[in-house]
Design a protein around this motif. Sequence first.
Motif, PDB file in Angstrom:
ATOM      1  N   MET A   1       0.840  -1.235  -0.061  1.00 22.96           N
ATOM      2  CA  MET A   1      -0.049   0.013  -0.146  1.00 22.96           C
ATOM      3  C   MET A   1       0.795   1.315   0.037  1.00 22.96           C
ATOM      4  N   ASP A   2       2.008   1.106   0.684  1.00 24.46           N
ATOM      5  CA  ASP A   2       2.888   2.418   0.673  1.00 24.46           C
ATOM      6  C   ASP A   2       3.478   2.433  -0.646  1.00 24.46           C
ATOM      7  N   SER A   3       3.858   1.579  -1.510  1.00 24.74           N
ATOM      8  CA  SER A   3       4.481   1.978  -2.679  1.00 24.74           C
ATOM      9  C   SER A   3       3.491   2.398  -3.765  1.00 24.74           C
ATOM     10  N   LYS A   4       2.151   2.315  -3.345  1.00 18.02           N
ATOM     11  CA  LYS A   4       1.000   2.610  -4.432  1.00 18.02           C
ATOM     12  C   LYS A   4       0.637   4.071  -3.907  1.00 18.02           C
ATOM     13  N   GLY A   5       1.210   4.448  -2.488  1.00 17.55           N
ATOM     14  CA  GLY A   5       0.682   5.893  -2.293  1.00 17.55           C
ATOM     15  C   GLY A   5      -0.768   5.986  -1.753  1.00 17.55           C
ATOM     16  N   LEU A   6      -1.056   4.812  -1.291  1.00 17.26           N
ATOM     17  CA  LEU A   6      -2.413   4.830  -0.548  1.00 17.26           C
ATOM     18  C   LEU A   6      -2.515   5.590   0.922  1.00 17.26           C
ATOM     19  N   PRO A   7      -3.749   6.031   1.029  1.00 19.37           N
ATOM     20  CA  PRO A   7      -3.608   6.775   2.556  1.00 19.37           C
ATOM     21  C   PRO A   7      -3.332   5.957   3.599  1.00 19.37           C
ATOM     22  N   GLY A   8      -2.728   6.602   4.425  1.00 17.32           N
ATOM     23  CA  GLY A   8      -2.296   6.145   5.987  1.00 17.32           C
ATOM     24  C   GLY A   8      -0.607   5.539   5.609  1.00 17.32           C
ATOM     25  N   THR A   9       0.053   5.862   4.976  1.00 20.80           N
ATOM     26  CA  THR A   9       1.483   5.546   4.505  1.00 20.80           C
ATOM     27  C   THR A   9       2.073   5.336   5.749  1.00 20.80           C
ATOM     28  N   GLY A  10       2.645   4.210   6.021  1.00 18.89           N
ATOM     29  CA  GLY A  10       3.310   4.025   7.364  1.00 18.89           C
ATOM     30  C   GLY A  10       2.900   3.533   8.286  1.00 18.89           C
ATOM     31  N   ALA A  11       1.484   3.799   8.653  1.00 22.22           N
ATOM     32  CA  ALA A  11       0.634   3.455   9.778  1.00 22.22           C
ATOM     33  C   ALA A  11       0.541   1.860   9.745  1.00 22.22           C
ATOM     34  N   PRO A  12       0.450   1.343  11.013  1.00 24.38           N
ATOM     35  CA  PRO A  12      -0.144  -0.220  11.003  1.00 24.38           C
ATOM     36  C   PRO A  12      -1.269  -0.410  10.261  1.00 24.38           C
ATOM     37  N   LEU A  13      -1.360  -1.680   9.886  1.00 25.83           N
ATOM     38  CA  LEU A  13      -2.487  -2.252   9.055  1.00 25.83           C
ATOM     39  C   LEU A  13      -3.301  -3.120  10.163  1.00 25.83           C
ATOM     40  N   THR A  14      -4.582  -3.213  10.155  1.00 28.40           N
ATOM     41  CA  THR A  14      -5.293  -4.298  10.880  1.00 28.40           C
ATOM     42  C   THR A  14      -6.351  -4.609  10.012  1.00 28.40           C
ATOM     43  N   SER A  15      -6.998  -5.770  10.125  1.00 28.36           N
ATOM     44  CA  SER A  15      -8.032  -6.402   9.366  1.00 28.36           C
ATOM     45  C   SER A  15      -8.933  -6.996  10.223  1.00 28.36           C
ATOM     46  N   ARG A  16     -10.176  -6.971   9.758  1.00 38.51           N
ATOM     47  CA  ARG A  16     -11.259  -7.631  10.266  1.00 38.51           C
ATOM     48  C   ARG A  16     -12.081  -8.404   9.123  1.00 38.51           C
ATOM     49  N   PHE A  17     -12.276  -9.760   9.248  1.00 41.85           N
ATOM     50  CA  PHE A  17     -13.285 -10.416   8.213  1.00 41.85           C
ATOM     51  C   PHE A  17     -14.540 -10.044   8.589  1.00 41.85           C
ATOM     52  N   ILE A  18     -15.531  -9.435   7.461  1.00 39.92           N
ATOM     53  CA  ILE A  18     -16.745  -9.021   7.627  1.00 39.92           C
ATOM     54  C   ILE A  18     -17.786 -10.194   7.422  1.00 39.92           C
ATOM     55  N   THR A  19     -17.661 -10.772   6.240  1.00 37.38           N
ATOM     56  CA  THR A  19     -18.636 -11.927   5.551  1.00 37.38           C
ATOM     57  C   THR A  19     -17.797 -12.360   4.391  1.00 37.38           C
ATOM     58  N   GLY A  20     -18.317 -13.459   3.996  1.00 36.89           N
ATOM     59  CA  GLY A  20     -17.846 -14.450   2.805  1.00 36.89           C
ATOM     60  C   GLY A  20     -18.823 -15.609   2.564  1.00 36.89           C
ATOM     61  N   GLY A  21     -18.503 -15.819   1.357  1.00 36.62           N
ATOM     62  CA  GLY A  21     -19.328 -17.073   1.140  1.00 36.62           C
ATOM     63  C   GLY A  21     -18.604 -17.617  -0.392  1.00 36.62           C
TER      64      GLY A  21
END
Length: 134
Positions: free
Chosen positions: A1-21
């Motif tokens: 994400m950093d190499s693509k210049g996406l928001p939050g550069t350098g900040a820790p990333l967290t993820s949470r599963f919402i739904t799937g099928g």
Amino acid sequence: MDSKGLPGTGAPLTSRFITGGASNELFEITRGDNKFALRRPPDPVPPGRDATMVRESRLLAALAGTDVPHARLVAGCEDPGVLGGCFFLTEFVDGWSPIQEGAVWPEPFNSDLEARRGLAFQLVDAIARLSSVD
């Protein structure tokens, strides 16, 4: 994400599963003060599903600047080697799916049928707006 210049550069990333099928998985991704939705095919990726993710990503990109209500595309990835399948990130839109198995309509829609009727009109309006996009 950093190499693509996406928001939050350098900040820790967290993820949470919402739904799937069988068709896709949806995750909430938080990076600094930014919250995104990550949509990807299930693992293992069914045949043709990477192409579907790429097509959806391109459709969201094409809707930018239109009056069609949609989650804004943040980035798409066509390289299945990154996460095991093609995926895309959008802005996070908090909501619920009335067609999800076991879904409960949140208030006011559960008890106010007129409010629920309004959702139907918003859906029709969004489809009409989509029909005007070249």
